[in-house]
Design a protein around this motif. Structure first.
Motif, mmCIF file in Angstrom:
data_model
loop_
_atom_site.group_PDB
_atom_site.id
_atom_site.type_symbol
_atom_site.label_atom_id
_atom_site.label_comp_id
_atom_site.label_asym_id
_atom_site.label_seq_id
_atom_site.Cartn_x
_atom_site.Cartn_y
_atom_site.Cartn_z
ATOM 1 N N ASP A 297 -10.066 -1.460 12.256
ATOM 2 C CA ASP A 297 -9.189 -0.289 12.130
ATOM 3 C C ASP A 297 -9.862 1.002 12.607
ATOM 4 O O ASP A 297 -9.191 2.011 12.807
ATOM 5 C CB ASP A 297 -8.716 -0.135 10.674
ATOM 6 C CG ASP A 297 -7.645 0.940 10.545
ATOM 7 O OD1 ASP A 297 -6.607 0.808 11.226
ATOM 8 O OD2 ASP A 297 -7.864 1.934 9.822
ATOM 9 N N LYS B 76 1.653 5.097 12.863
ATOM 10 C CA LYS B 76 1.987 4.108 11.837
ATOM 11 C C LYS B 76 3.030 4.676 10.871
ATOM 12 O O LYS B 76 3.838 3.935 10.321
ATOM 13 C CB LYS B 76 0.743 3.616 11.105
ATOM 14 C CG LYS B 76 -0.158 4.670 10.537
ATOM 15 C CD LYS B 76 -1.511 4.056 10.122
ATOM 16 C CE LYS B 76 -2.507 5.162 9.828
ATOM 17 N NZ LYS B 76 -3.893 4.701 9.756
ATOM 18 N N GLU B 77 3.026 6.011 10.707
ATOM 19 C CA GLU B 77 4.023 6.617 9.822
ATOM 20 C C GLU B 77 5.430 6.439 10.395
ATOM 21 O O GLU B 77 6.368 6.100 9.669
ATOM 22 C CB GLU B 77 3.731 8.111 9.614
ATOM 23 C CG GLU B 77 2.482 8.419 8.797
ATOM 24 C CD GLU B 77 1.185 8.342 9.603
ATOM 25 O OE1 GLU B 77 1.255 8.183 10.845
ATOM 26 O OE2 GLU B 77 0.106 8.433 8.984
ATOM 27 N N ASN C 191 -9.331 -11.191 -1.543
ATOM 28 C CA ASN C 191 -9.517 -9.747 -1.681
ATOM 29 C C ASN C 191 -10.784 -9.194 -1.060
ATOM 30 O O ASN C 191 -11.540 -8.452 -1.705
ATOM 31 C CB ASN C 191 -9.456 -9.356 -3.165
ATOM 32 C CG ASN C 191 -8.049 -9.016 -3.597
ATOM 33 O OD1 ASN C 191 -7.338 -8.327 -2.879
ATOM 34 N ND2 ASN C 191 -7.651 -9.509 -4.751
ATOM 35 N N ILE D 167 -12.539 -6.397 0.758
ATOM 36 C CA ILE D 167 -12.128 -5.004 0.565
ATOM 37 C C ILE D 167 -11.590 -4.400 1.872
ATOM 38 O O ILE D 167 -10.771 -3.494 1.858
ATOM 39 C CB ILE D 167 -13.270 -4.154 -0.036
ATOM 40 C CG1 ILE D 167 -13.786 -4.791 -1.337
ATOM 41 C CG2 ILE D 167 -12.815 -2.732 -0.327
ATOM 42 C CD1 ILE D 167 -12.788 -4.862 -2.461
ATOM 43 N N GLU D 168 -12.032 -4.900 3.008
ATOM 44 C CA GLU D 168 -11.400 -4.469 4.270
ATOM 45 C C GLU D 168 -10.101 -5.254 4.448
ATOM 46 O O GLU D 168 -10.117 -6.475 4.593
ATOM 47 C CB GLU D 168 -12.301 -4.763 5.473
ATOM 48 C CG GLU D 168 -11.659 -4.313 6.780
ATOM 49 C CD GLU D 168 -12.057 -5.139 8.022
ATOM 50 O OE1 GLU D 168 -11.817 -4.652 9.133
ATOM 51 O OE2 GLU D 168 -12.573 -6.259 7.883
ATOM 52 N N PRO D 169 -8.963 -4.593 4.489
ATOM 53 C CA PRO D 169 -7.720 -5.313 4.768
ATOM 54 C C PRO D 169 -7.750 -5.853 6.198
ATOM 55 O O PRO D 169 -8.407 -5.290 7.068
ATOM 56 C CB PRO D 169 -6.635 -4.241 4.616
ATOM 57 C CG PRO D 169 -7.282 -3.086 3.923
ATOM 58 C CD PRO D 169 -8.725 -3.153 4.284
ATOM 59 N N ASP E 279 -1.749 -2.961 4.816
ATOM 60 C CA ASP E 279 -2.068 -2.212 3.611
ATOM 61 C C ASP E 279 -2.346 -3.245 2.517
ATOM 62 O O ASP E 279 -2.205 -4.447 2.726
ATOM 63 C CB ASP E 279 -0.970 -1.200 3.249
ATOM 64 C CG ASP E 279 0.389 -1.823 3.051
ATOM 65 O OD1 ASP E 279 0.456 -2.977 2.587
ATOM 66 O OD2 ASP E 279 1.397 -1.160 3.347
ATOM 67 N N ARG E 280 -2.796 -2.789 1.373
ATOM 68 C CA ARG E 280 -3.257 -3.750 0.368
ATOM 69 C C ARG E 280 -2.122 -4.631 -0.134
ATOM 70 O O ARG E 280 -2.314 -5.817 -0.396
ATOM 71 C CB ARG E 280 -3.961 -3.014 -0.787
ATOM 72 C CG ARG E 280 -4.536 -3.904 -1.870
ATOM 73 C CD ARG E 280 -5.474 -4.988 -1.352
ATOM 74 N NE ARG E 280 -6.626 -4.482 -0.625
ATOM 75 C CZ ARG E 280 -7.520 -5.274 -0.016
ATOM 76 N NH1 ARG E 280 -7.402 -6.591 -0.042
ATOM 77 N NH2 ARG E 280 -8.522 -4.727 0.647
ATOM 78 N N SER E 281 -0.931 -4.071 -0.235
ATOM 79 C CA SER E 281 0.194 -4.887 -0.703
ATOM 80 C C SER E 281 0.477 -6.013 0.285
ATOM 81 O O SER E 281 0.766 -7.142 -0.115
ATOM 82 C CB SER E 281 1.445 -4.023 -0.857
ATOM 83 O OG SER E 281 1.167 -2.951 -1.703
ATOM 84 N N SER F 85 -1.118 -5.639 -6.214
ATOM 85 C CA SER F 85 -1.891 -4.444 -5.867
ATOM 86 C C SER F 85 -3.109 -4.387 -6.765
ATOM 87 O O SER F 85 -3.195 -5.103 -7.761
ATOM 88 C CB SER F 85 -1.064 -3.169 -6.057
ATOM 89 O OG SER F 85 -1.111 -2.756 -7.411
ATOM 90 N N TYR F 86 -4.032 -3.494 -6.417
ATOM 91 C CA TYR F 86 -5.234 -3.357 -7.249
ATOM 92 C C TYR F 86 -4.943 -2.663 -8.576
ATOM 93 O O TYR F 86 -5.806 -2.597 -9.444
ATOM 94 C CB TYR F 86 -6.324 -2.591 -6.486
ATOM 95 C CG TYR F 86 -7.049 -3.416 -5.453
ATOM 96 C CD1 TYR F 86 -6.878 -4.796 -5.391
ATOM 97 C CD2 TYR F 86 -7.919 -2.823 -4.549
ATOM 98 C CE1 TYR F 86 -7.547 -5.547 -4.443
ATOM 99 C CE2 TYR F 86 -8.589 -3.565 -3.601
ATOM 100 C CZ TYR F 86 -8.399 -4.929 -3.552
ATOM 101 O OH TYR F 86 -9.071 -5.661 -2.616
ATOM 102 N N MET F 87 -3.725 -2.154 -8.715
ATOM 103 C CA MET F 87 -3.387 -1.600 -10.036
ATOM 104 C C MET F 87 -2.959 -2.713 -10.988
ATOM 105 O O MET F 87 -2.922 -2.519 -12.194
ATOM 106 C CB MET F 87 -2.257 -0.570 -9.902
ATOM 107 C CG MET F 87 -2.700 0.637 -9.102
ATOM 108 S SD MET F 87 -1.626 2.060 -9.304
ATOM 109 C CE MET F 87 -0.129 1.452 -8.593
#
Lengths: 163, 793
Positions: free
Chosen positions: B26, B121-122, B198, B200-202, B284-286, B710-712
């Motif tokens: 990235d 990307k947005e 997981n 940490i780099e997606p 993204d993480r999701s 997610s990480y939450m």
């Protein structure tokens, strides 16, 4: 539609127009092309994007670039004490104590640890682990990260004593 | 002799990572680059009635949108599976297509429906919000055992009963007879829960098509760039392999999840040609939770038979393994040849049989995650053995040692032939247990435990021993078992004219420190300084071929390939040196970076020989200039590291929270090149193993929707969840590779998990708790303590 901001990053002033919704981490990575700060989760949970804003460790994925207006930012690229490639004791510690494997979480770890050592130059193992609660590492099991920070703390205290 | 091998040399790759100069996928920005966002199905099982992209297409900054229909129309095949397992009756496994984007049906939450490519990307994400997809949602199933039940929602029409394949290994009749005659049978039913690797780099991928050369470059966060190129070119896009370069630059962890060929890699490569611009996609993480291959997910019943003396007489296992909705690259191998074949463990059990069913479900694919099958095998064995020890009233360590295979070095004594196909290379198992017991202070611990009990504190200790098959793998053997690839490794050792050495390896470092370990090997081979060796990897243009890094194979297979090339350099160098010294080759010895005439001080150095090879003025007539060799190394056998881990826990009786107080790991990974790096690998593996035991689990709702993506929501060990690890080792060299090395990457993750569960059960022995389902959350532990021994809540 851009909002003008002015920030100092690693001692250098920058002016830019940013989208109001742009996150600080994307401003650093995409606009300034400082890619040492990483994105690992999008939810402010992994700490790979940890930087310092106005002297405090913050997660740059949870801050809008416009919130950084007028601010003083430090990233991993600004950690060298002489700006000339000399390693900061934390950077040295991570190398000496094998505190990294894939390296992806490392910049965030170093920035979080730097904030800890500013507040507490002689942290216990428990205090170090507590201070890293917001930073995931999936490679090291944290063992050598703790040792890396202890290495840096010892070295920095000696430098203060002898310096 | 060795100047570097065996020493904790600091890593040469560290500087770029600690200064923020690492280059991950990235981080790469190409001129005129566009950005992809993938619209994914929110339903686990749904018919797609229509996809309306008109509003999205009209948005400023949108470059192109492709849907599943476009992919189908372009005639692009799905992502292939790299390992074929046959049904017991000989039929080929069910292998439904896995399209890059789905057209008619979504089969798991996260299945790609359309890709939007835009100037940023947005914009791509905003535009994706405007795509109207009309779905008809159907019932879905996530649990593999449920998927096999009558009437379960069907994942693929051509896989009746959701059965991907069934499989067995071992002697069923012999095992049934042994179990019938057993004096005691210990039986456990458990779930080895689904977890997410997981890194940490997606994951990220950039496709870059250059029309002027009709050439493609793919940058991808992969453990396995050459295999990705092969699979993508030959099976997915039909591209000429010599016109495709795959680069895996710095990769931020993998743990198995970045071995596989993923749809996004082919998608950005293909799309780049369609739009004539580079296309970058970063998860993204999701998305990572929804699409990175998951690990484990077995439902198992296992029985261990013992005679009156405590000898193991039989092992019978029934497992259902979850494949997810599609077969990922190595998925069929994981519960079979990396799991069933490991059920001998370290024990002499004379009769073993496993019956396995692999189920399709409406979930993301399950494939190799650190250890891949071997953690599941170790878990069931070590839980059974520990439980058997409790049931028959024997010390768990002594019961293990009593049943251990006696020592064999694989040189003087032959390898050990198991009941489940593998032949172990070398082993000496009792010392790792004795050493671990000494390190933890086992006898003192039992006193401490009793004293703590008197104070109302709950301490527990748990053992785990393991063996793994790594150094994957002899190509002919895995070919016979269904692998559709060879598992050799390549190397090239190029001695530059000045005597500096560039080494090209097909292994891929994504945290393992190859740039250091391999340099130590090469520096010692040639007797030169470490700084004079550079390791190049991760680029198919630079490295001839490679089979990547997984299965703890880099040093055993990739390192051996490097040694082979070094030996060729030394052989040729001797001819040049003999010519320069005007003696015959036999009169020379090579040591310390020089060829010396035996018994004299006449010598010529490595650098002089290198220069002569490239400036061949005074040169032997019969040899070519240059000093540059490549090799392919195909291992003769797997390697078989082993070890013993001991975990000490304290449980808060009020909350059920488990605190890992100590963790002792004694591993035998064969010869060690860099003990610092090996210890680091053990630490990381142990942390992930503890993670599965205490924290991690993928949760789906009744309709296979991911609840904790997610990480939450998904819990992984943080710094304050883990202790300092106490690591030791013994050395039983591998007898069949030139370095005598076995592999260390997965060991910790294989051994740690059952040790933690065994420790928790030990701590709760007064509560009559026989088993606790993982992850052992405070709630589960507390309920087990308050439910009179039934830990399954």
């Amino acid at each position: 539609m851009g909002v003008p901001i002015q920030v100092t990053v690693n001692g250098k002033p920058y002016k830019a127009e940013v989208e109001p919704r742009q996150l600080l981490v994307h401003f650093l990575r995409d606009t300034l092309r400082m890619t040492g700060t990483h994105v690992g989760c999008d939810t402010s949970s992994c700490g790979a994007c940890t930087i310092h804003m106005n002297g405090e460790a913050v997660k740059s994925c949870t801050i809008l670039a416009v919130q950084a207006d007028g601010g003083e930012i430090k990233t991993i690229e600004g950690m060298s004490p002489d700006g000339n490639g000399t390693l900061h004791p934390l950077q040295e510690g991570f190398k000496e104590e094998h505190g990294l494997q894939c390296g992806f979480c490392t910049p965030g770890m170093i920035m979080a640890a730097d904030a800890l050592l500013k507040e507490n130059p002689n942290p216990s193992e428990t205090e170090i682990r507590h201070a890293l609660e917001g930073n995931f590492c999936r490679c090291t099991g944290y063992h050598n990260i703790v040792k890396s920070i202890q290495y840096a703390a010892d070295k920095m205290r000696k430098e203060v004593t002898h310096g | 002799m060795a100047n570097y091998i065996g020493k904790p040399v600091k890593r040469v790759e560290d500087k770029r990572f600690i200064t923020g100069k690492g280059k991950y996928t990235d981080d790469i920005v190409l001129p005129n680059m566009s950005y992809a966002y993938i619209l994914r199905s929110p339903y686990a099982h749904a018919t797609i009635n229509s996809v309306d992209i008109s509003a999205a297409q009209a948005m400023d900054g949108v470059v192109a949108i492709f849907t599943g229909a476009d992919i189908a129309e372009a005639g692009i095949s799905g992502v292939p599976c790299g390992w074929q397992v046959n049904f017991k009756n000989g039929d080929t496994m069910k292998e439904p297509p896995h399209p890059l984007l789905v057209k008619d049906k979504s089969l798991h939450v996260g299945d790609g429906v359309a890709v939007v490519i835009a100037e940023s990307k947005e914009i791509a994400r905003d535009a994706a919000d405007l795509i109207e997809v009309e779905y008809d949602e159907h019932d879905a199933v996530s649990n593999p055992a449920d998927a096999l039940k009558d009437g379960a929602p069907l994942v693929h029409a051509d896989a009746p009963g959701n059965l991907a394949f069934d499989w067995e290994i071992g002697d069923k009749d012999k095992t049934d007879a042994a179990m019938a005659a057993a004096h005691h049978i210990t039986k456990l039913e458990f779930v080895n829960q689904r977890v997410v690797p997981n890194a940490i780099e997606p994951r990220a991928a950039i496709g870059d098509y250059d029309g002027s050369r009709d050439h493609y470059t793919l940058y991808t966060s992969s453990q396995n760039p050459h295999l990705i190129r092969l699979l993508m070119c030959a099976f997915v896009l039909g591209l000429p392999e010599h016109k495709v370069r795959v680069v895996s630059p710095d990769v931020g962890g993998g743990f198995g999840s970045k071995i596989f060929h993923y749809a996004e890699e082919a998608l950005v490569t293909w799309a780049s040609k369609q739009i004539g611009r580079p296309v970058k996609w970063t998860a993204d993480r999701s998305e990572a939770f929804l699409t990175d291959a998951h690990g484990r997910d077995h439902v198992t019943t296992a029985e261990l038979g013992l005679d009156t003396e405590g000898n193991f007489v039989g092992l019978r296992v029934n497992t259902v393994a979850n494949m997810g909705a599609y077969l990922s690259t190595f998925a069929p191998a994981v519960p079979t040849y990396l799991h069933g074949t490991l059920l001998q463990g370290l024990y002499t059990t004379p009769a073993i049989h496993i019956d396995l069913k692999a189920a399709f479900t409406h979930t993301n694919a399950v494939d190799a995650y650190r250890g891949a099958g071997r953690p599941e095998a170790t878990f069931l064995l070590e839980r059974l053995v520990e439980t058997a020890a409790i049931e028959i009233g024997m010390d768990p360590a002594e019961l293990r040692i009593k049943n251990f295979i006696p020592p064999f070095d694989g040189v003087e004594e032959p390898g050990y032939q198991t009941q489940v196909a593998l032949q172990y290379d070398s082993g000496n198992y009792e010392p790792v247990v004795r050493k671990a017991m000494e390190m933890v202070g086992y006898d003192d611990f039992r006193r401490e435990q009793a004293a703590a009990k008197a104070e109302g504190r709950l301490l527990g200790i748990g053992f785990s021993t393991y063996i793994e098959a790594c150094g994957i793998a002899p190509s002919a053997v895995v070919g016979a078992l269904g692998a559709r690839a060879g598992l050799f490794e390549s190397s090239q050792v190029r001695v530059q004219p000045t005597g500096k050495v560039s080494v090209y390896t097909g292994s891929h470092s994504h945290g393992q420190g190859h740039e250091t370990t391999f340099a130590q090997v090469v520096a010692d081979q040639f007797g030169i300084a470490l700084e004079d060796v550079d390791i190049v990897h991760g680029d198919s243009d630079a490295v001839a071929f490679g089979m990547g890094t997984y299965g703890s194979r880099s040093l055993a297979v990739g390192g051996s390939a490097i040694v082979k090339s070094c030996q060729k350099v030394i052989e040729k160098g001797a001819k040049i040196a003999a010519h320069l010294l005007e003696v015959s080759e036999e009169d020379l010895e090579f040591a310390g970076g020089s060829w010396t005439v035996k018994g004299t001080d006449k010598s010529v150095g490595f650098g002089d020989v290198a220069l002569t090879a490239y400036v061949p003025h005074n040169y032997p007539e019969d040899i070519e200039p240059g000093l540059d060799f490549s090799s392919f190394y195909d291992p003769k056998n797997f390697t078989y590291p082993f070890g013993c881990h001991i975990c000490v826990v304290e449980i808060d009786p009020d909350t059920g929270k488990v605190d890992v107080k100590r963790f002792v790991a004694v591993d035998d990974v064969g010869n060690i090149i860099n003990p610092m790096i090996v210890e680091g690998q053990i630490h990381g593996g142990v942390a992930q193993g503890i993670g599965q035991a205490l924290f991690e689990e993928v949760l789906y709702d009744d309709n296979a929707s991911l609840l904790n993506g997610s990480y939450m929501d998904y819990t992984m060990p943080r710094a304050d969840d883990l202790p300092m690890f106490e690591v030791g080792n013994t050395v039983t060299p591998c007898p069949h590779n030139p370095l005598g090395v076995k592999g260390a990457g997965e060991a910790g993750c294989i051994a740690a998990t059952p040790a933690v569960v065994n420790a928790v059960v030990d701590a709760l022995k007064d509560y009559n708790v026989k088993d606790i389902r993982m992850p052992m959350t405070p709630e589960r532990v507390w309920r087990a303590m308050h439910s009179n021994g039934n830990g399954h809540h």
